[in-house]
Design a protein around this motif. Structure first.
Motif, PDB file in Angstrom:
ATOM      1  N   TRP A   7       0.861  -1.176   0.000  1.00 43.72           N
ATOM      2  CA  TRP A   7       0.000   0.000   0.000  1.00 43.72           C
ATOM      3  C   TRP A   7       0.895   1.223   0.000  1.00 43.72           C
ATOM      4  CZ3 TRP A   7       0.087  -4.036   3.257  1.00 43.72           C
ATOM      5  CH2 TRP A   7       0.458  -3.858   4.584  1.00 43.72           C
ATOM      6  N   ARG A   8       0.611   2.114  -0.934  1.00 41.32           N
ATOM      7  CA  ARG A   8       1.448   3.297  -1.148  1.00 41.32           C
ATOM      8  C   ARG A   8       0.648   4.562  -0.853  1.00 41.32           C
ATOM      9  NH1 ARG A   8       5.206   1.980  -6.457  1.00 41.32           N
ATOM     10  NH2 ARG A   8       5.670  -0.189  -5.879  1.00 41.32           N
ATOM     11  N   LEU A   9       1.279   5.422  -0.081  1.00 42.34           N
ATOM     12  CA  LEU A   9       0.656   6.677   0.321  1.00 42.34           C
ATOM     13  C   LEU A   9       1.442   7.833  -0.287  1.00 42.34           C
ATOM     14  CD1 LEU A   9      -1.450   8.080   2.222  1.00 42.34           C
ATOM     15  CD2 LEU A   9       0.373   8.116   3.955  1.00 42.34           C
ATOM     16  N   ARG A  10       0.740   8.747  -0.958  1.00 48.75           N
ATOM     17  CA  ARG A  10       1.430   9.918  -1.500  1.00 48.75           C
ATOM     18  C   ARG A  10       0.912  11.179  -0.811  1.00 48.75           C
ATOM     19  NH1 ARG A  10      -0.962  11.151  -7.587  1.00 48.75           N
ATOM     20  NH2 ARG A  10      -3.174  11.231  -7.025  1.00 48.75           N
ATOM     21  N   ARG A  11       1.823  12.121  -0.659  1.00 49.52           N
ATOM     22  CA  ARG A  11       1.489  13.373   0.018  1.00 49.52           C
ATOM     23  C   ARG A  11       0.835  14.329  -0.973  1.00 49.52           C
ATOM     24  NH1 ARG A  11       5.809  16.454   3.939  1.00 49.52           N
ATOM     25  NH2 ARG A  11       4.418  18.059   4.785  1.00 49.52           N
ATOM     26  N   LEU A  12      -0.269  14.926  -0.553  1.00 54.40           N
ATOM     27  CA  LEU A  12      -0.945  15.912  -1.380  1.00 54.40           C
ATOM     28  C   LEU A  12      -0.639  17.312  -0.823  1.00 54.40           C
ATOM     29  CD1 LEU A  12      -4.304  13.969  -1.970  1.00 54.40           C
ATOM     30  CD2 LEU A  12      -2.282  14.127  -3.453  1.00 54.40           C
ATOM     31  N   ASP A  13      -1.569  17.897  -0.081  1.00 55.30           N
ATOM     32  CA  ASP A  13      -1.324  19.246   0.454  1.00 55.30           C
ATOM     33  C   ASP A  13      -1.194  19.257   1.968  1.00 55.30           C
ATOM     34  OD1 ASP A  13      -3.907  18.601   1.038  1.00 55.30           O
ATOM     35  OD2 ASP A  13      -4.811  20.396   0.150  1.00 55.30           O
ATOM     36  N   GLU A  14      -0.890  18.095   2.569  1.00 55.95           N
ATOM     37  CA  GLU A  14      -0.770  18.023   4.026  1.00 55.95           C
ATOM     38  C   GLU A  14       0.465  18.775   4.516  1.00 55.95           C
ATOM     39  OE1 GLU A  14      -2.850  14.416   2.485  1.00 55.95           O
ATOM     40  OE2 GLU A  14      -0.859  15.286   2.112  1.00 55.95           O
ATOM     41  N   ASP A  15       0.323  19.486   5.633  1.00 57.49           N
ATOM     42  CA  ASP A  15       1.502  20.071   6.258  1.00 57.49           C
ATOM     43  C   ASP A  15       2.265  18.956   6.971  1.00 57.49           C
ATOM     44  OD1 ASP A  15       0.246  19.585   8.736  1.00 57.49           O
ATOM     45  OD2 ASP A  15      -0.475  21.647   8.907  1.00 57.49           O
ATOM     46  N   ASP A  16       3.410  19.289   7.575  1.00 60.94           N
ATOM     47  CA  ASP A  16       4.254  18.249   8.168  1.00 60.94           C
ATOM     48  C   ASP A  16       3.532  17.450   9.245  1.00 60.94           C
ATOM     49  OD1 ASP A  16       6.294  18.970   6.505  1.00 60.94           O
ATOM     50  OD2 ASP A  16       7.436  20.095   8.006  1.00 60.94           O
ATOM     51  N   ALA A  17       2.797  18.139  10.103  1.00 61.82           N
ATOM     52  CA  ALA A  17       2.110  17.453  11.203  1.00 61.82           C
ATOM     53  C   ALA A  17       1.011  16.530  10.672  1.00 61.82           C
ATOM     54  CB  ALA A  17       1.528  18.474  12.176  1.00 61.82           C
TER      55      ALA A  17
ATOM     56  N   TRP B 280       0.827  15.217   7.678  1.00 66.99           N
ATOM     57  CA  TRP B 280       1.451  14.122   6.929  1.00 66.99           C
ATOM     58  C   TRP B 280       1.965  13.046   7.889  1.00 66.99           C
ATOM     59  CZ3 TRP B 280       1.813  11.461   2.728  1.00 66.99           C
ATOM     60  CH2 TRP B 280       2.944  10.718   2.416  1.00 66.99           C
ATOM     61  N   ALA B 281       2.621  13.461   8.964  1.00 64.73           N
ATOM     62  CA  ALA B 281       3.141  12.500   9.935  1.00 64.73           C
ATOM     63  C   ALA B 281       2.006  11.696  10.562  1.00 64.73           C
ATOM     64  CB  ALA B 281       3.949  13.215  11.014  1.00 64.73           C
ATOM     65  N   ALA B 282       0.911  12.360  10.875  1.00 67.37           N
ATOM     66  CA  ALA B 282      -0.235  11.671  11.460  1.00 67.37           C
ATOM     67  C   ALA B 282      -0.844  10.682  10.473  1.00 67.37           C
ATOM     68  CB  ALA B 282      -1.279  12.688  11.914  1.00 67.37           C
ATOM     69  N   LEU B 283      -0.913  11.070   9.206  1.00 66.90           N
ATOM     70  CA  LEU B 283      -1.466  10.196   8.167  1.00 66.90           C
ATOM     71  C   LEU B 283      -0.595   8.962   7.970  1.00 66.90           C
ATOM     72  CD1 LEU B 283      -3.676   9.808   6.064  1.00 66.90           C
ATOM     73  CD2 LEU B 283      -2.300  11.153   4.459  1.00 66.90           C
ATOM     74  N   VAL B 284       0.712   9.167   7.965  1.00 67.62           N
ATOM     75  CA  VAL B 284       1.635   8.034   7.811  1.00 67.62           C
ATOM     76  C   VAL B 284       1.457   7.050   8.962  1.00 67.62           C
ATOM     77  CG1 VAL B 284       4.059   7.346   7.842  1.00 67.62           C
ATOM     78  CG2 VAL B 284       3.331   9.277   6.429  1.00 67.62           C
ATOM     79  N   ARG B 285       1.317   7.558  10.187  1.00 62.77           N
ATOM     80  CA  ARG B 285       1.121   6.678  11.338  1.00 62.77           C
ATOM     81  C   ARG B 285      -0.174   5.879  11.205  1.00 62.77           C
ATOM     82  NH1 ARG B 285       3.245  11.103  14.195  1.00 62.77           N
ATOM     83  NH2 ARG B 285       1.158  11.832  14.738  1.00 62.77           N
ATOM     84  N   ARG B 286      -1.226   6.520  10.720  1.00 64.44           N
ATOM     85  CA  ARG B 286      -2.512   5.830  10.560  1.00 64.44           C
ATOM     86  C   ARG B 286      -2.425   4.744   9.501  1.00 64.44           C
ATOM     87  NH1 ARG B 286      -7.087   9.203   8.779  1.00 64.44           N
ATOM     88  NH2 ARG B 286      -8.245   7.276   9.156  1.00 64.44           N
ATOM     89  N   VAL B 287      -1.771   5.038   8.380  1.00 67.28           N
ATOM     90  CA  VAL B 287      -1.668   4.061   7.300  1.00 67.28           C
ATOM     91  C   VAL B 287      -0.749   2.920   7.688  1.00 67.28           C
ATOM     92  CG1 VAL B 287      -0.857   3.708   4.931  1.00 67.28           C
ATOM     93  CG2 VAL B 287      -2.226   5.715   5.484  1.00 67.28           C
ATOM     94  N   ALA B 288       0.326   3.231   8.425  1.00 67.10           N
ATOM     95  CA  ALA B 288       1.242   2.176   8.857  1.00 67.10           C
ATOM     96  C   ALA B 288       0.514   1.194   9.755  1.00 67.10           C
ATOM     97  CB  ALA B 288       2.439   2.783   9.584  1.00 67.10           C
ATOM     98  N   GLY B 289      -0.309   1.710  10.663  1.00 60.02           N
ATOM     99  CA  GLY B 289      -1.165   0.870  11.472  1.00 60.02           C
ATOM    100  C   GLY B 289      -0.456   0.050  12.522  1.00 60.02           C
ATOM    101  N   PRO B 290      -1.226  -0.532  13.448  1.00 61.11           N
ATOM    102  CA  PRO B 290      -0.652  -1.410  14.475  1.00 61.11           C
ATOM    103  C   PRO B 290      -0.174  -2.707  13.864  1.00 61.11           C
ATOM    104  CG  PRO B 290      -3.037  -1.432  14.574  1.00 61.11           C
ATOM    105  CD  PRO B 290      -2.667  -0.360  13.584  1.00 61.11           C
TER     106      PRO B 290
END
Length: 201
Positions: A69-79, A81-91
């Motif tokens: 699963w690949r996640l690309r950054r759109l217009d997210e700021d750093d915070a 984007w970091a939160a989104l990456v953590r959610r996609v990475a998952g437990p």
């Protein structure tokens, strides 16, 4: 007086074989070279997330489905984007999956359905060989850059599927990926498994 104490001799049979034993059905053989099938596909996409089948590897006694699963950054700021990456990475551990997390499953030609969603993984100590097929994540990894993150999970099916269709299913409601399926060939996987070879002869 020496800094290091003298080493004690250990018996060659001193390790706990029960503790170190890994059930053969719980993950791909580590001493075998699988045969790769050219099975790749874009399974589902949103504006910033893609779920991919990156290949299938056939072993003598099971099959590994490479899912990315690949996640690309759109217009997210750093915070954000970091939160989104953590959610996609998952437990990563059983019991930690949240509602709406990524779910993967397989239906075999005989109607047997298997789900790998974090609650069905093999746990240390479970050494009794199952009566039916087993499906779980053999490996899980990820990483990337400030613009793209790539995560992968190797979905291990044991034993080999029967002849007929093998239906790969997925859903990820938290990220807008509805339930979907892709049909593969159990016969092709079984044929490819014949070409799997031991690494050390």
């Amino acid at each position: 007086m020496r800094f290091f104490p003298e080493r004690e001799e250990r018996s060659a049979d001193g390790r706990d074989l029960q503790r170190s034993r890994t059930p053969r059905w719980s993950r791909p053989p580590e001493d075998e070279l699988p045969h790769a099938l050219a099975e790749t596909a874009v399974l589902a996409t949103t504006d910033n997330l893609a779920l991919l089948l990156a290949g299938v590897r056939a072993y003598s006694d099971g099959a590994l489905f490479l899912v990315e699963w690949r996640l690309r950054r759109l217009d997210e700021d750093d915070a954000a984007w970091a939160a989104l990456v953590r959610r996609v990475a998952g437990p990563r551990l059983p019991g930690e999956q949240q509602l709406g997390a990524l779910r993967l499953g397989i239906e075999l030609a005989d109607g047997e359905r298997l789900v790998a969603d974090g609650e069905s993984w093999w746990l240390p100590g479970e050494l009794t060989e199952p009566d039916g097929h087993v499906l779980g994540m053999a490996n899980w990894s990820g990483g990337g850059s400030d613009d793209t993150q790539v995560f992968s999970g190797d979905l291990w099916l044991w034993p080999l599927p029967p002849e007929g269709p093998v239906t790969l299913a997925w859903e990820w409601p938290a990220f807008g990926l509805a339930e979907g399926t892709r049909v593969l060939s159990g016969g092709r996987i079984r044929d490819a498994a014949v070409a799997a070879r031991p690494i050390w002869g």
